[in-house]
Design a protein around this motif. Structure first.
Motif, short mmCIF file in Angstrom:
data_model
loop_
_atom_site.label_atom_id
_atom_site.label_comp_id
_atom_site.label_asym_id
_atom_site.label_seq_id
_atom_site.Cartn_x
_atom_site.Cartn_y
_atom_site.Cartn_z
N SER A 33 -119.38 -62.98 41.19
CA SER A 33 -119.50 -61.74 40.41
C SER A 33 -119.81 -60.52 41.28
O SER A 33 -120.62 -59.68 40.90
CB SER A 33 -120.55 -61.91 39.32
OG SER A 33 -121.81 -62.16 39.90
N PHE A 34 -119.19 -60.42 42.44
CA PHE A 34 -119.37 -59.26 43.31
C PHE A 34 -118.10 -58.42 43.29
O PHE A 34 -117.03 -58.90 42.97
CB PHE A 34 -119.71 -59.70 44.73
CG PHE A 34 -121.17 -59.97 44.92
CD1 PHE A 34 -121.96 -59.12 45.69
CD2 PHE A 34 -121.78 -61.04 44.30
CE1 PHE A 34 -123.31 -59.37 45.83
CE2 PHE A 34 -123.13 -61.30 44.44
CZ PHE A 34 -123.89 -60.44 45.21
N GLY A 39 -111.68 -54.25 44.94
CA GLY A 39 -111.63 -55.19 43.81
C GLY A 39 -112.75 -56.22 43.85
O GLY A 39 -113.86 -55.92 44.27
N LYS A 40 -112.42 -57.42 43.43
CA LYS A 40 -113.42 -58.48 43.32
C LYS A 40 -113.75 -59.08 44.68
O LYS A 40 -112.97 -58.99 45.62
CB LYS A 40 -112.92 -59.56 42.38
CG LYS A 40 -112.75 -59.03 40.96
CD LYS A 40 -112.27 -60.11 40.04
CE LYS A 40 -112.11 -59.54 38.64
NZ LYS A 40 -111.67 -60.55 37.69
N GLY A 76 -108.53 -60.29 63.57
CA GLY A 76 -109.28 -59.04 63.63
C GLY A 76 -109.31 -58.24 62.35
O GLY A 76 -109.90 -57.15 62.32
N GLN A 77 -108.71 -58.74 61.28
CA GLN A 77 -108.72 -58.02 60.00
C GLN A 77 -110.11 -58.07 59.38
O GLN A 77 -110.79 -59.09 59.43
CB GLN A 77 -107.72 -58.64 59.02
CG GLN A 77 -106.29 -58.40 59.38
CD GLN A 77 -105.88 -56.96 59.12
OE1 GLN A 77 -106.34 -56.32 58.18
NE2 GLN A 77 -105.00 -56.44 59.96
N ILE A 78 -110.51 -56.97 58.75
CA ILE A 78 -111.78 -56.96 58.02
C ILE A 78 -111.62 -57.87 56.80
O ILE A 78 -110.62 -57.82 56.10
CB ILE A 78 -112.20 -55.54 57.62
CG1 ILE A 78 -113.60 -55.55 57.02
CG2 ILE A 78 -111.19 -54.89 56.71
CD1 ILE A 78 -114.20 -54.17 56.84
N VAL A 79 -112.60 -58.74 56.59
CA VAL A 79 -112.55 -59.66 55.45
C VAL A 79 -113.72 -59.48 54.49
O VAL A 79 -113.74 -60.06 53.42
CB VAL A 79 -112.46 -61.14 55.91
CG1 VAL A 79 -111.10 -61.42 56.55
CG2 VAL A 79 -113.60 -61.52 56.84
N LEU A 100 -117.03 -61.99 50.96
CA LEU A 100 -115.62 -62.03 51.32
C LEU A 100 -114.83 -61.40 50.18
O LEU A 100 -115.01 -61.77 49.02
CB LEU A 100 -115.15 -63.47 51.55
CG LEU A 100 -115.76 -64.20 52.74
CD1 LEU A 100 -115.24 -65.64 52.81
CD2 LEU A 100 -115.48 -63.47 54.04
N GLU A 101 -113.98 -60.44 50.51
CA GLU A 101 -113.18 -59.74 49.52
C GLU A 101 -112.03 -60.64 49.08
O GLU A 101 -111.30 -61.16 49.92
CB GLU A 101 -112.65 -58.43 50.10
CG GLU A 101 -113.74 -57.48 50.50
CD GLU A 101 -113.21 -56.20 51.11
OE1 GLU A 101 -112.02 -55.88 50.92
OE2 GLU A 101 -114.00 -55.51 51.78
N ARG A 102 -111.87 -60.79 47.76
CA ARG A 102 -110.83 -61.69 47.25
C ARG A 102 -109.43 -61.28 47.66
O ARG A 102 -108.57 -62.14 47.85
CB ARG A 102 -110.92 -61.78 45.73
CG ARG A 102 -112.07 -62.67 45.30
CD ARG A 102 -112.15 -62.85 43.82
NE ARG A 102 -110.92 -63.38 43.26
CZ ARG A 102 -110.72 -63.58 41.97
NH1 ARG A 102 -111.66 -63.26 41.12
NH2 ARG A 102 -109.60 -64.07 41.54
#
Length: 129
Positions: A33-34, A39-40, A76-79, A100-102
């Motif tokens: 629930s973050f 987005g989520k 190297g991508q932001i996660v 962690l971004e969905r």
């Protein structure tokens, strides 16, 4: 720069959307629930195969936090980000945990079907823009 050693997780895992590097196990999932700017997001107790960026103060909907962005160690991508410190007592449970971004991760089960979890952008609920 040194050699990168990647941890291979056993069983079902959450992976980087961009290069499929293992990031976390479902057993380490603390909350679904973050929210983030895009987005989520999911809160995890433990993640692997990341590098941690510089700490900074960030105002979020739940108050001021000291956080550091986290990046996939392979591409190297932001996660997501790591909670280093919470300034409000009620938010202390987040310290040391990872978001962690969905839209930037995939569930291993989705890799075989080619379906990604909720990869479209959304409005921010976690951070003030």
């Amino acid at each position: 720069m040194g050699r990168i050693f990647v941890v291979e997780l056993e069983g079902r895992s959450y992976r980087c959307k961009f290069c499929a590097t293992h990031l976390a196990l479902p057993i380490d999932l603390a909350s679904r629930s973050f929210h983030c700017r895009r987005g989520k997001a999911y809160l995890f107790n433990k993640v692997v195969n990341i590098t941690v960026g510089a700490m900074e103060e960030r105002m979020m909907l739940s108050g001021m936090h000291t956080v550091a962005d986290i990046f996939c160690c392979c591409c190297g991508q932001i996660v997501g980000w790591k909670y280093e410190a919470a300034h409000e007592k009620s938010q202390k449970y987040k310290e040391g945990k990872f978001v962690l971004e969905r839209g930037r991760i995939v569930d291993e089960m989705d890799l075989s079907s080619g379906v990604f979890i909720d990869t479209h952008s959304g409005m921010s609920d976690a951070e003030d823009s």
